[in-house]
Design an enzyme around this catalytic site. Structure first.
Site, PDB file in Angstrom:
ATOM      1  N   ASN A  52      57.727  90.131  42.084  1.00 14.13           N
ATOM      2  CA  ASN A  52      58.462  91.112  42.877  1.00 14.13           C
ATOM      3  C   ASN A  52      59.901  90.615  42.914  1.00 14.13           C
ATOM      4  O   ASN A  52      60.196  89.621  43.572  1.00 14.13           O
ATOM      5  CB  ASN A  52      57.873  91.189  44.292  1.00 14.13           C
ATOM      6  CG  ASN A  52      58.649  92.134  45.183  1.00 14.13           C
ATOM      7  OD1 ASN A  52      59.700  92.638  44.792  1.00 14.13           O
ATOM      8  ND2 ASN A  52      58.136  92.371  46.381  1.00 14.13           N
ATOM      9  N   HIS A 104      57.453 100.856  43.197  1.00 14.08           N
ATOM     10  CA  HIS A 104      58.361  99.704  43.157  1.00 14.08           C
ATOM     11  C   HIS A 104      58.235  99.052  41.775  1.00 14.08           C
ATOM     12  O   HIS A 104      57.133  98.959  41.244  1.00 14.08           O
ATOM     13  CB  HIS A 104      57.897  98.748  44.257  1.00 14.08           C
ATOM     14  CG  HIS A 104      58.800  97.591  44.523  1.00 14.08           C
ATOM     15  ND1 HIS A 104      60.039  97.725  45.095  1.00 14.08           N
ATOM     16  CD2 HIS A 104      58.612  96.266  44.321  1.00 14.08           C
ATOM     17  CE1 HIS A 104      60.571  96.520  45.241  1.00 14.08           C
ATOM     18  NE2 HIS A 104      59.724  95.629  44.770  1.00 14.08           N
ATOM     19  N   CYS A 157      65.359 109.861  37.940  1.00 11.44           N
ATOM     20  CA  CYS A 157      64.711 108.657  38.469  1.00 11.44           C
ATOM     21  C   CYS A 157      64.200 107.772  37.340  1.00 11.44           C
ATOM     22  O   CYS A 157      64.129 106.551  37.472  1.00 11.44           O
ATOM     23  CB  CYS A 157      63.585 109.032  39.421  1.00 11.44           C
ATOM     24  SG  CYS A 157      62.300 110.043  38.671  1.00 11.44           S
TER      25      CYS A 157
END
EC number: 3.4.22.53
Length: 700
Positions: free
Chosen positions: A286, A262, A105
């Site tokens: 974002n 995130h 990850c």
């Protein structure tokens, strides 16, 4: 010897530009363009012989050949998995990067951050490839590896189970750039399993060539806002995230519309006057724009009415979708981690950025020679590689009354992932920084001794010794000269490393190493000067031809050595005796006459004296670190690299050098030095040899 030649060839190629991003080095010598042309002309799809689609590519333990996790794996090309595969469709986005059955990850987070910057993405993922035009089952990707860019070629056979990709895949299923990128990175590191476990900063660095630092925001340094501002001015990549405590929290949205787990990017940091007080604001993006912060200083917050209209207009007029401001205090409260990837000057095309100055130094630790361990091992710590950096200009920061030079030091250990399948893993590494005392200022030809480190305290050091690929810290010191000593925590561990220094202003660096010198006594004698008793002894030993061959010499010396109780030895080898004859055989007879034997006898007595004096524990032998002192006592000053070679050539597996090997080493050094001095008539430090002469000398 082959390794030294390869390193020298690589050094010369780098000096000619190889390894810069525009001249990436073909990994394992595989040229993408040539291989693709060859496949297209032959009407076949590429099969990569250097990373075959088989068990070894998957792994060695959990993903090894006998693991249940790899049972039923079938290698398929994208054209076998869907009717219309695409390399990149509609731009690279986060939905192209879904984790599979591999604990990487950290790598996927770095790839996700890569999608935020199209220019940098295009450097890693060249756009000259697709499943339509000139498709030949071959793709390539470019990665930074320890100071150079490499171009890694792969075929497009990917591991699948039940018709689905085993590892990274796109959510939509027909886009394959991320899966092929992961395969190329696995090839670079030896296998897919080698990618398990890591830090996002490792991926950041291999995708950009930058130097990455990270901060836990609950323990943020007091000057973090200033660090962020300077990083943005230098064109650095900044990412932030909110930690998750379980998989169920992934992509969970907080009450103020922040997404956990995130990857966000940081795009601005400003101080504004709000109703008479200074407010620190930070701009966050974002990248997928679905949700935005609803707390203070969001787009619709009434606080903006308390800011000067011109400032408000400047800060809010050019919002990108998904971009928002928030108070810096809220940022520290809500986010968990900030990562800054400081880019190298060549990465930044724009002149509007204030670029870092970069220094890069390569080195290695070798057991018994230059792997001295940390300060806890004072007897060997000084043998570690030493590097001098000169910080000559202070930062241009009018807000800092103290002044000083800001710099980052990153110490990376090389190739450790690749060695996992051989039972190796990351060493525990760190470094120390020493201020150069006035008496050593300007000197780079003296490797600092044990006594220096016993009497001088480190000015700074890495925050910790840690078993990660890289240890990195930020420092601020007055202008001056400093010595960096990188080391493993424990001594006698082999490894290669890359040391990088990013400084706000220009800095200089060099390796601190002893200048090669040879000072041995050369006393010319006549036969008349030789004592009658020695002449008589020689006559008895030499026989009728009045000369001593290498075989006779061995017999003579071993009889004498056998009587010595203070020197443990299996006797002189015939090879050592031949080397001694070669050194002193002035008439080319292959034997030693009276004068020549007398000279040799004097040398051996000198070597015996040195050997006994250096052997302080009276073991009758000498270890590799004692050998370093013996060489100095015999008149030789050598570089760290030469010490490494001597240990590799003359020490046994326990790093012990017996008397025979000690003498052989000293005689070889003296022979080579004398040959060089004879040929270097102009004393330039350089000689020229043709192939035949080179071969003559190297077989000695």
């Amino acid at each position: 010897m082959a390794g030294m030649a390869a390193a020298l060839a690589k050094e010369r190629a780098a000096a000619a530009g190889a390894g810069r991003h525009g001249q990436a080095v073909p990994y394992l010598g595989q040229d993408f363009g040539a291989l693709r042309r060859e496949c297209l002309q032959g009407g076949r799809l590429f099969h990569d012989p250097s990373f075959p689609a088989g068990p070894a590519a998957l792994g060695y333990r959990e993903l090894g050949p006998n693991s249940y996790k790899t049972k039923g794996v079938v290698w398929c090309r994208p054209t076998e998995l869907c009717s219309c595969p695409r390399f990149i469709a509609g731009g690279a986005t986060r939905t192209d990067i879904c984790q599979g059955a591999l604990g990487d990850c950290w790598l996927l987070a770095a790839i996700a951050s890569l999608t935020l910057n199209e220019e940098i993405l295009a450097r890693v993922v060249p756009r000259d490839q697709s499943f339509q035009d000139e498709y030949a089952g071959i793709f390539h990707f470019q990665f930074w590896q320890y100071g150079e860019w490499v171009d890694v070629v792969v075929d497009d056979r990917l591991p699948t189970k039940n018709g689905e990709l085993l590892f990274v895949h796109s959510a939509e299923g027909s886009e394959f750039w991320s899966a092929l990128l992961e395969k190329a990175y696995a090839k670079l590191n030896g296998s897919y399993e080698a990618l398990s476990g890591g830090t996002t900063t490792e991926g950041f660095e291999d995708f950009t060539g930058g130097i990455a630092e990270w901060y836990e925001l609950q323990k943020a340094p007091p000057n973090l806002f200033k660090i962020i501002q300077k990083a943005l001015q230098k064109g650095s990549l900044l990412g932030c995230s909110i930690d998750i405590t379980s998989a169920a929290e992934t992509e969970a949205v907080t009450s103020q519309k922040l997404v956990k787990g995130h990857a966000y990017s940081v795009t601005g940091a400003e101080e504004v006057n709000f109703r008479g007080s200074i407010q620190k604001l930070i701009r966050i993006r974002n990248p997928w724009g679905e949700v935005e912060w609803t707390g203070k200083w969001n787009d619709n917050c009434p606080n903006w009415s308390g800011v000067d209209p011109e400032v408000r207009e400047r800060l809010t007029r050019r919002h990108e979708d998904g971009e928002f401001w928030m108070a810096f205090n809220d940022f520290l409260r809500h986010y968990s981690r900030l990562e800054i990837c400081n880019l190298t000057p060549d990465t930044l095309a724009s002149d509007r950025y204030k670029k870092w100055s970069l220094l890069k130094l390569d080195g290695n630790w070798r057991r018994g020679a230059t792997a001295g361990g940390c300060r806890n091992y004072p007897n060997t710590f000084w043998t570690n590689p030493q590097y001098l950096i000169k910080l000559e200009e202070e930062d241009e920061d009018p807000d800092d009354p103290e002044g000083g030079c800001t710099f980052l030091i990153g110490l990376i250990q090389k190739h450790r992932r690749k060695q996992r399948k051989m039972g190796e893993d990351m060493h525990t590494i760190g470094f120390a920084i020493y201020e150069v005392p006035p008496e050593f200022s300007g000197q780079t030809n003296i490797h600092l001794s044990k006594n220096f480190f016993l009497t001088n305290k480190a000015r700074e050091k890495s925050n910790t010794f840690i078993n990660l690929r890289e240890v990195l810290n930020r420092f601020k010191l007055p202008a001056g000269e400093y010595i960096i000593v990188p080391s493993t925590f424990e001594p006698n561990l082999n490894g290669d490393f890359c040391l990088r220094v990013f400084s706000e202003k220009n800095a200089n660096s060099t390796v601190i190493d002893d200048e090669i010198e040879a000072n041995f006594e050369e006393t010319e004698i006549d036969e008349d000067d030789i004592e009658p008793s020695f002449k008589k002894l020689f006559g008895q030993l030499a026989g009728s031809d009045a000369e001593i061959s290498a075989f006779e010499l061995r017999s003579i010396l071993n009889k004498i050595l056998a009587k010595r109780q203070d020197i443990k030895s299996d006797g002189f080898s015939i090879e050592t005796c031949k080397i001694m004859v070669d050194l002193l055989d002035n008439d080319g007879s292959g034997k030693l006459g009276l004068k020549e034997f007398h000279t040799l006898w004097t040398k051996i007595q000198k070597y015996q004296k040195i050997y006994r004096e250096i052997d302080v524990d009276r073991s009758g032998t000498m270890n590799s670190y004692e050998m370093r002192r013996a060489l100095e006592a015999a008149g030789f000053k050598l570089s760290c690299q030469l010490h490494q070679i001597i240990v590799a050539r003359f020490a046994d597996e326990d790093l012990i050098i017996d008397f025979d090997n000690c003498v052989r080493c000293l005689i070889r050094l003296e022979t080579l030095y004398k040959m060089f001095r004879k040929l270097d008539t102009e004393k330039t430090g350089t000689i020229e040899l043709n192939l035949i002469n080179w071969l003559f000398f190297t077989v000695i």
